[in-house]
Design an enzyme around this catalytic site. Structure first.
Site, PDB file in Angstrom:
ATOM      1  N   ARG A  54     -47.063 -52.596  -0.957  1.00 17.86           N
ATOM      2  CA  ARG A  54     -47.665 -53.802  -0.378  1.00 17.86           C
ATOM      3  C   ARG A  54     -47.519 -53.895   1.142  1.00 17.86           C
ATOM      4  O   ARG A  54     -48.158 -54.712   1.782  1.00 17.86           O
ATOM      5  CB  ARG A  54     -47.088 -55.057  -1.054  1.00 17.86           C
ATOM      6  CG  ARG A  54     -47.702 -55.316  -2.420  1.00 17.86           C
ATOM      7  CD  ARG A  54     -47.023 -56.449  -3.127  1.00 17.86           C
ATOM      8  NE  ARG A  54     -45.741 -56.034  -3.714  1.00 17.86           N
ATOM      9  CZ  ARG A  54     -44.835 -56.870  -4.202  1.00 17.86           C
ATOM     10  NH1 ARG A  54     -45.043 -58.166  -4.152  1.00 17.86           N
ATOM     11  NH2 ARG A  54     -43.722 -56.414  -4.724  1.00 17.86           N
ATOM     12  N   LYS A 100     -40.697 -48.420   3.442  1.00 19.84           N
ATOM     13  CA  LYS A 100     -40.526 -49.871   3.533  1.00 19.84           C
ATOM     14  C   LYS A 100     -39.204 -50.242   4.206  1.00 19.84           C
ATOM     15  O   LYS A 100     -39.164 -51.131   5.067  1.00 19.84           O
ATOM     16  CB  LYS A 100     -40.594 -50.507   2.143  1.00 19.84           C
ATOM     17  CG  LYS A 100     -40.295 -51.988   2.164  1.00 19.84           C
ATOM     18  CD  LYS A 100     -40.773 -52.711   0.950  1.00 19.84           C
ATOM     19  CE  LYS A 100     -39.882 -52.539  -0.228  1.00 19.84           C
ATOM     20  NZ  LYS A 100     -40.221 -53.501  -1.294  1.00 19.84           N
ATOM     21  N   GLY A 140     -35.498 -61.055 -12.746  1.00 24.40           N
ATOM     22  CA  GLY A 140     -34.751 -60.931 -13.991  1.00 24.40           C
ATOM     23  C   GLY A 140     -33.938 -62.202 -14.215  1.00 24.40           C
ATOM     24  O   GLY A 140     -33.460 -62.814 -13.261  1.00 24.40           O
TER      25      GLY A 140
HETATM   26  C1  UD1 Z   1     -35.207 -55.910  -9.773  1.00 19.27           C
HETATM   27  C2  UD1 Z   1     -34.326 -56.291 -10.954  1.00 19.27           C
HETATM   28  C3  UD1 Z   1     -34.498 -57.760 -11.280  1.00 19.27           C
HETATM   29  C4  UD1 Z   1     -34.169 -58.601 -10.058  1.00 19.27           C
HETATM   30  C5  UD1 Z   1     -34.996 -58.156  -8.849  1.00 19.27           C
HETATM   31  C6  UD1 Z   1     -34.490 -58.846  -7.620  1.00 19.27           C
HETATM   32  C7  UD1 Z   1     -34.221 -54.284 -12.378  1.00 19.27           C
HETATM   33  C8  UD1 Z   1     -34.717 -53.623 -13.578  1.00 19.27           C
HETATM   34  N1  UD1 Z   1     -34.705 -55.492 -12.107  1.00 19.27           N
HETATM   35  O1  UD1 Z   1     -36.550 -56.064 -10.175  1.00 19.27           O
HETATM   36  O2  UD1 Z   1     -33.633 -58.136 -12.342  1.00 19.27           O
HETATM   37  O3  UD1 Z   1     -34.409 -59.978 -10.339  1.00 19.27           O
HETATM   38  O4  UD1 Z   1     -34.880 -56.735  -8.656  1.00 19.27           O
HETATM   39  O5  UD1 Z   1     -35.303 -58.539  -6.499  1.00 19.27           O
HETATM   40  O6  UD1 Z   1     -33.381 -53.728 -11.709  1.00 19.27           O
HETATM   41  N2  UD1 Z   1     -35.938 -48.555  -6.788  1.00 19.27           N
HETATM   42  C9  UD1 Z   1     -35.563 -47.235  -6.737  1.00 19.27           C
HETATM   43  N3  UD1 Z   1     -35.962 -46.417  -7.751  1.00 19.27           N
HETATM   44  C10 UD1 Z   1     -36.710 -46.853  -8.783  1.00 19.27           C
HETATM   45  C11 UD1 Z   1     -37.087 -48.201  -8.813  1.00 19.27           C
HETATM   46  C12 UD1 Z   1     -36.686 -49.038  -7.807  1.00 19.27           C
HETATM   47  O7  UD1 Z   1     -34.891 -46.815  -5.806  1.00 19.27           O
HETATM   48  O8  UD1 Z   1     -37.018 -46.028  -9.650  1.00 19.27           O
HETATM   49  C13 UD1 Z   1     -35.528 -49.441  -5.687  1.00 19.27           C
HETATM   50  C14 UD1 Z   1     -36.693 -49.986  -4.937  1.00 19.27           C
HETATM   51  O9  UD1 Z   1     -37.008 -49.178  -3.807  1.00 19.27           O
HETATM   52  C15 UD1 Z   1     -36.202 -51.355  -4.500  1.00 19.27           C
HETATM   53  C16 UD1 Z   1     -35.210 -51.753  -5.588  1.00 19.27           C
HETATM   54  O10 UD1 Z   1     -34.857 -50.554  -6.252  1.00 19.27           O
HETATM   55  O11 UD1 Z   1     -35.488 -51.290  -3.277  1.00 19.27           O
HETATM   56  C17 UD1 Z   1     -35.761 -52.780  -6.574  1.00 19.27           C
HETATM   57  O12 UD1 Z   1     -36.839 -52.231  -7.304  1.00 19.27           O
HETATM   58  P1  UD1 Z   1     -38.048 -53.103  -7.816  1.00 19.27           P
HETATM   59  O13 UD1 Z   1     -38.970 -52.210  -8.578  1.00 19.27           O
HETATM   60  O14 UD1 Z   1     -38.620 -53.883  -6.704  1.00 19.27           O
HETATM   61  O15 UD1 Z   1     -37.320 -54.079  -8.858  1.00 19.27           O
HETATM   62  P2  UD1 Z   1     -37.835 -55.489  -9.356  1.00 19.27           P
HETATM   63  O16 UD1 Z   1     -38.905 -55.279 -10.367  1.00 19.27           O
HETATM   64  O17 UD1 Z   1     -38.113 -56.354  -8.213  1.00 19.27           O
END
Ligand code: UD1
Ligand code: CA
Length: 451
Positions: free
Chosen positions: A15, A22, A136
């Protein structure tokens, strides 16, 4: 207890619509991730590991050996990111998980979580909000005991009503997290390995899980787009400005003043609206009127700057600069100097009590003390191939609209006549004059006009 931190930053950040990672988007002159790392360093975290994926080179180049890193490719969820960690080990201590795109968390909060987590097996940072949206949800027993986190996409309609949300910051007992991390499964709505499922796993083993509810939601805001980037910048801007105001700095309009985290200000400085300070050091009683931009520079006491740009330079005390001066590339300006409007200085040393009040370019110049530079003086420092030095000794007077063709030396107390183009050195106390003689033709002016 030994403290580690793991920052998840492998995601793409679609986004932002940017070619950059980012977490490298700037907030007050520094990458978003820098703010997270600085606060973690401040609470004596022994190792900080960043899980990288998209645009990883950019992140690793910038932070170098300040961080450990591990690569997550492909990105199969936050739990999977943790499985990719090289620092998560079968060792005593605490491991705090946070996100690279949550840049506003304060060191006090990290300290609190580490402290609480040392008395339990996992401590979640949660928050209560009206509209829990995509966050979450924290699931508790009727008695209030935390039993799990359910992602919005997997929640029942009853669970969606829960107003306590997971901010994403969780601190675990490292040995236990290491032992059970492989038990995560991806049977959920997004077919991802959820870090949040660790809570239910911990509870199933009878481990003690706590949630610490944070009051200030602005601290845990996530940054996913440019609007949130601006909002997070404002959170940090406000925090920095309030710190300096409490230290005795007057900031006339804090919403229009951008001071980065590396800048240092002293009591009785006055900062007008429209000032940006990036890695600037201001001694006491310095006044800066906007718009001004000051970067990698220091300014000594009682100096006044008005509507000017200053880069990579050192300014003495009781000097006045501007309006509309441009000082760059390692200038050293003395005490009691006056640098007026439309004066540009580049790589110039300018001695105490010297003046250059209007419309001047001084490049590669070494100017002594008590020198007066007239209006419109230009150091001709570049011959198209090389840069050359102009040296002006103490007490010299350079008349208006003179060109000093470098390399050239103007001696002590020497005078350069206005309008001269000086190509040879002028000795001490001498006058250099280099211009065509004037011829006055009687009545010619009037006859020209009447033609
Ligand atoms: C996550 C939480 C959610 C919480 C929210 C708060 C989980 C499953 N959920 O959801 O409970 O309320 O954050 O903002 O954890 N990332 C990686 N590798 C991946 C996926 C994500 O490094 O495979 C990193 C992303 O770059 C980011 C962070 O983890 O910095 C959060 O990932 P994102 O996919 O945004 O999680 P949410 O769905 O927002
Ligand atoms: Ca997110």
């Amino acid at each position: 207890m030994n403290r580690k931190a793991i920052i998840l930053a492998a995601g793409q950040g679609k986004r932002m619509k940017s070619v950059h990672s980012k977490v490298m988007q700037p907030i007050l002159n520094e990458p978003m991730l820098e703010h997270v790392i600085r606060e973690l360093e401040a609470v004596h975290t022994q190792s900080i590991e960043v899980i990288v994926g998209h645009q990883k080179e950019e992140i690793l180049d910038y932070f170098k050996d300040r961080i450990q890193s591990a690569v997550q490719e492909p990105q199969l969820g936050t739990g999977h990111a943790l499985m990719c960690s090289l620092e998560l080990k079968d060792e005593e201590g605490l491991v705090l998980i946070t996100y690279g795109d949550v840049p506003c968390v304060r060191r006090e909060t990290f300290e609190k979580v580490f402290t609480l987590a040392s008395n339990c097996d996992a401590c979640i940072v949660s928050a209560k909000i009206e509209d829990a949206g995509a966050y979450g949800r924290i699931v508790r027993t009727p008695e209030g005991q935390v039993v799990g986190i359910v992602e919005a996409k997997d929640a029942t309609s009853e669970q969606l009503k829960i107003q306590e949300i997971n901010t994403g910051i969780i601190c675990f007992n490292q040995k236990k997290l290491f032992k059970h991390i492989k038990e995560l499964k991806n049977q959920n709505a997004q077919h991802e390995y959820y870090l949040t499922d660790m809570i239910e796993i911990f509870v199933s083993y009878g481990y003690h899980v706590e949630a610490m509810i944070i009051d200030d939601m602005s601290e845990v805001m996530g940054v996913n787009d440019r609007l949130q980037l601006a909002q997070a910048s404002q959170v940090i801007q406000k925090r920095i400005n309030e710190t300096w105001m409490s230290e005795g700095v007057t900031i006339i309009d804090p919403s229009q003043t951008w001071i980065d985290a590396k800048s240092v200000l002293s009591p009785d400085c006055v900062i007008y609206p429209g000032v940006t300070l990036n890695n600037a050091k201001l001694a006491d009683h310095v006044t800066i009127k906007g718009p001004s931009f000051i970067e990698n520079s220091s300014i000594d006491a009682y100096t006044q700057v008005d509507s000017s740009h200053i880069y990579d330079s050192t300014i003495g005390s009781q000097t006045t600069i501007g309006p509309h001066a441009h000082i760059r590339n390692h200038c050293v300006i003395g005490n009691h100097c006056r640098i007026g409007n439309y004066v540009e200085m580049k790589k110039t040393i300018f001695g105490d009590y010297s003046k250059s009040a209007h419309l001047t370019y001084l490049g590669d110049a070494v100017v002594g003390k008590h020198v007066n530079i007239g209006c419109g003086v230009v150091t001709v420092n570049y011959d198209g191939k090389h840069k050359h030095v102009t040296t002006i000794h103490d007490g010299a007077f350079i008349g208006s609209n003179a060109n000093l063709v470098a390399p050239v030396i103007i001696g002590e107390n020497a005078l350069v006549a206005a309008g001269s183009t000086i190509t040879q050195d002028v000795e001490d106390r001498a006058m250099g004059i280099a211009r065509a003689y004037q011829v006055n033709k009687p009545s010619k002016g009037q006859s020209y006009k009447e033609k």
